[in-house]
Design a protein around this motif. Structure first.
Motif, PDB file in Angstrom:
ATOM      1  N   PRO A 291       2.838  -8.826   3.656  1.00  0.00           N
ATOM      2  CA  PRO A 291       2.265  -8.521   2.334  1.00  0.00           C
ATOM      3  C   PRO A 291       1.553  -7.175   2.373  1.00  0.00           C
ATOM      4  N   ASP A 296       1.071  -8.896  -3.373  1.00  0.00           N
ATOM      5  CA  ASP A 296       1.692  -9.561  -2.232  1.00  0.00           C
ATOM      6  C   ASP A 296       0.669 -10.286  -1.373  1.00  0.00           C
ATOM      7  N   SER A 300       0.682 -14.400  -0.805  1.00  0.00           N
ATOM      8  CA  SER A 300       1.159 -14.831   0.502  1.00  0.00           C
ATOM      9  C   SER A 300       0.658 -16.233   0.830  1.00  0.00           C
ATOM     10  N   LYS A 308      -7.071 -12.992   3.415  1.00  0.00           N
ATOM     11  CA  LYS A 308      -6.704 -12.160   2.269  1.00  0.00           C
ATOM     12  C   LYS A 308      -7.851 -11.247   1.865  1.00  0.00           C
TER      13      LYS A 308
END
Length: 712
Positions: A291, A296, A300, A308
């Motif tokens: 990603p 993205d 993910s 993230k």
């Protein structure tokens, strides 16, 4: 034609590589008289793209190491007070060529390539010794294969005429991206952070047009595998013209110097481009998608919510790292991999950033890593959700596009033609003329030469680097998906002495291989022969095709792609050689290097521009082609009827069929027009042309339509 070449010119260019082609186009554009010749029967040199039979012919040339031009007596052309520098007529930039065929060798009688224009025997021995390397076959030995060789073509019509057949096989959604908005354009939107998108697109207002009659090709990999048998060697030969196999494997950065040059010069009208759909990583012996953009990352399923947030925080910092020197100055003498360990990134995130986003080695410094990461992020969103573009039909299209531009503005082209020697005036120590392969003396002011033509006397003290290259034809993708994807994967170095390896996988929709096959390019700096450097990597990702395995085929999810055919070779990298390192060259002779190991084209464009400014100081480098309305016609000056320069009617414009309501689209167009009025102070001469459907600035194939959804 070679017998009627002009006797006096401004610039003679020897070699049709990318740098030489750019310089020839730039000189022709400002009115210089340019002669562009090449000893080969194809354009591009080590930047060329070949059909399969063309590649077999190229292999035979590398094995034979014979001059393609007969020697002529040039000594009687040298006058009193002149010296001669004899040029090399044999290409020595390629070595260690090795070919391996694993596909079934059960061939039909008289198998020939479809659409072949000329029959030329090319004997490829897959188990015979060669001068620079060896070749082997899995099933049979000493196979003699019939193939065709490319013909000399006019630079106005270089692109393969039979590629229209391959276009019909893969129907993809085509997006046209222009540097200036037109009345029917919808503004593109980056899928990364909104504030980042506004900042990145403040200077480049890109517009998008979608050809409505194209349908996305979505045949699943499993269904395709069941319906199609693995291609045999005879089928590879029969479909040889559907291959466009690059000697040099590269991508264009969407905000790189080559894209900017294509837009500025309007050369982009000669080419089409496709987005790179996937950036991959290789961890725990598995290939997975990385990603990269904000969308993205948060979509993910492989990353936890904490990962993230950590990744987005770090990428946001990298985008503006110069504004936070306290965050990295203490680590400027450390490696980037060591610096990543201090940023609370997990092992997977460190691997993603180092090898799939920054794409640098573990020994690179922190500053190098931050710059590479920043560049990657800056390129996101300009032409889709990834930072890279790939030219349809291969990298070999790039030098051909600039050759076309040079020909349009009066450049003279001649293939299978070379220069025997340079004529040097003893008093001024400048090159005053050249003697070509027909024995004709041509006076010139400047001489541009690819370093592969220079004799040993001028290069004897140079230590060249080499690049290891491998080209594979496989039966499936390294990461199977429901749609065709162009992918890039960087494998970290296995040992201390081994370099990292860049892998680019091309699918049939890139117009480089037929349906049922994939084309895989591997590139790394050389430590030994290409086979020694790259075979260990290939064994980790691929398996060799076997007919027994085909008969007992039992499909499983983790099966590796099968290699049907493989080529290894080493190519010279002279990009780091300084001009002053060449001994005994006249001051008005300029040397162009071949391709380097980097992913982008920046070094080539930089070198071409630097040489041009030395030739023509004060001149603009590759200015845009003139607007057709500015052309002056003979006679009373009236524009001829049906000249083809009329503005397109509403019925001729390309409509955008997307889920964008009319009011939102019109509002987006108005905003773009206001922005373009501010930015187009020096670009008004191109306003009419970029609004015409025939003036394509960049054409870009992509399978995603998310770029339009934020246009409202």
């Amino acid at each position: 034609m070679a017998d009627s070449l002009p006797a006096e010119l401004d610039v003679v260019v020897l070699g049709t590589g990318l740098q030489e082609a750019i310089i020839a186009a730039a000189c022709s554009r400002i009115g210089k008289r340019v002669l562009h010749v090449d000893r080969n029967n194809y354009y591009g040199g080590n930047w060329a793209s070949f059909s399969f039979s063309g590649l077999l012919s190229w292999i035979e040339e590398c094995r034979g190491q014979k001059s393609s031009n007969a020697e002529v007596n040039w000594k009687d052309k040298i006058l009193e007070g002149e010296d001669a520098i004899q040029l090399d007529q044999i290409d020595k930039s390629i070595k260690n060529v090795e070919v391996f065929c694993f596909a079934s060798m059960v061939t039909e009688e008289a198998v020939v390539e479809e659409g072949a224009l000329e029959n030329k025997q090319s004997n490829v021995d897959f188990n015979g010794a060669t001068e620079n390397g060896t070749s082997s076959s899995q099933d049979e030995k000493n196979q003699t294969l019939k193939s065709t060789s490319g013909n000399e073509e006019n630079p106005e019509n270089i692109k393969d005429q039979d590629t229209s057949n391959s276009k019909k096989e893969v129907s993809t959604e085509v997006i046209q991206l222009e540097d200036k908005p037109s009345s029917t354009d919808v503004p593109s939107s980056a899928t990364s952070d909104t504030s980042l998108a506004k900042e990145l697109n403040a200077v480049d207002v890109a517009s998008v047009e979608i050809k409505a009659d194209n349908i996305e090709h979505t045949v699943s990999a499993q269904e395709d595998k069941k319906q199609t048998k693995t291609m045999t060697y005879s089928q590879i030969i029969k479909n040889g013209r559907k291959f466009n196999i690059d000697l040099t494997s590269k991508f264009l950065y969407s905000r790189g110097s080559l894209v900017d040059l294509l837009i500025k010069s309007n050369v982009s009208r000669y080419a089409e481009f496709k987005n790179i759909n996937r950036i991959l990583a290789f961890q725990e012996e598995k290939v997975e998608q990385v990603p990269c953009s904000r969308a993205d990352v948060f979509a993910s399923k492989r990353l936890t919510m904490i990962e993230k947030r950590i990744l987005m925080k770090f990428l946001t910092f990298c985008l503006e790292y110069e504004q936070h020197p306290d965050e990295y100055l203490d680590f400027k003498d450390s490696t980037f991999s060591s610096y990543l360990k201090t940023k609370m990134l997990t092992t997977s995130l460190q691997h993603y950033v180092l090898h799939s986003i920054a794409m640098i080695s573990e020994s690179a410094s922190t500053i190098e890593g931050l710059k590479a990461t920043q560049r990657f992020l800056h390129c996101l969103g300009r032409y889709g959700n990834t930072p890279f573009l790939f030219p349809l039909y291969g990298v070999g299209e790039m030098p051909q596009c600039f050759c076309r531009m040079s020909a349009v503005f009066g450049g003279t082209y001649c293939l299978r033609h070379s220069v025997q020697c340079l004529v040097v005036d003893r008093e001024t120590a400048r090159c005053k003329a050249v003697v070509d392969s027909n024995g004709h003396r041509i006076t010139c002011e400047y001489f541009i030469v690819n370093d592969g033509y220079l004799p040993e006397r001028n290069t004897k003290n140079l230590q060249y680097r080499y690049i290891s290259r491998a080209v594979l034809i496989t039966d499936s993708s390294i990461l199977k998906s429901d749609s065709e994807q162009i992918s890039i994967l960087t494998l970290p170095a296995v040992g201390d002495c081994q370099p990292s390896v860049r892998i680019i996988e091309l699918c049939p929709s890139s117009m480089t291989c037929p349906q049922g096959t994939y084309l895989v390019h591997l590139t790394c700096p050389s430590n030994g022969s290409a086979k020694e450097d790259l075979e260990p990597v290939i064994s980790r990702l691929f398996t060799q095709y076997s007919e027994n395995e085909e008969n007992d085929y039992n499909e499983c999810e983790g099966e590796k792609p099968k290699v049907l055919w493989a080529l290894y070779f080493n190519v010279r990298d002279s990009s780091a050689v300084d001009r002053n390192s060449y001994e005994g060259l006249p001051s008005n002779v300029y040397v162009c290097s071949g391709p380097n190991a980097a992913l982008g084209f920046e070094q080539s464009v930089e070198q071409a521009e630097a040489i041009f400014h030395q030739l023509c100081p004060g001149e603009e480098f590759c200015p845009a082609a003139p607007n057709p309305e500015d052309l002056i016609y003979d006679g009373d000056g009236a524009k001829p009827e049906n000249a083809g320069f009329d503005a397109p009617s509403e019925s001729e414009t390309v409509e955008v069929k997307e889920n964008v309501d009319t009011d939102a689209a019109e509002d987006g167009n108005n905003k773009m027009e206001e922005t373009s009025e501010i930015l187009a102070a020096n670009k008004t001469d191109r306003e009419s042309e970029t609004s015409s459907p025939d003036a394509h600035t960049l054409k870009n194939s992509i399978n995603e339509t998310e770029v339009l959804k934020n246009a409202e």
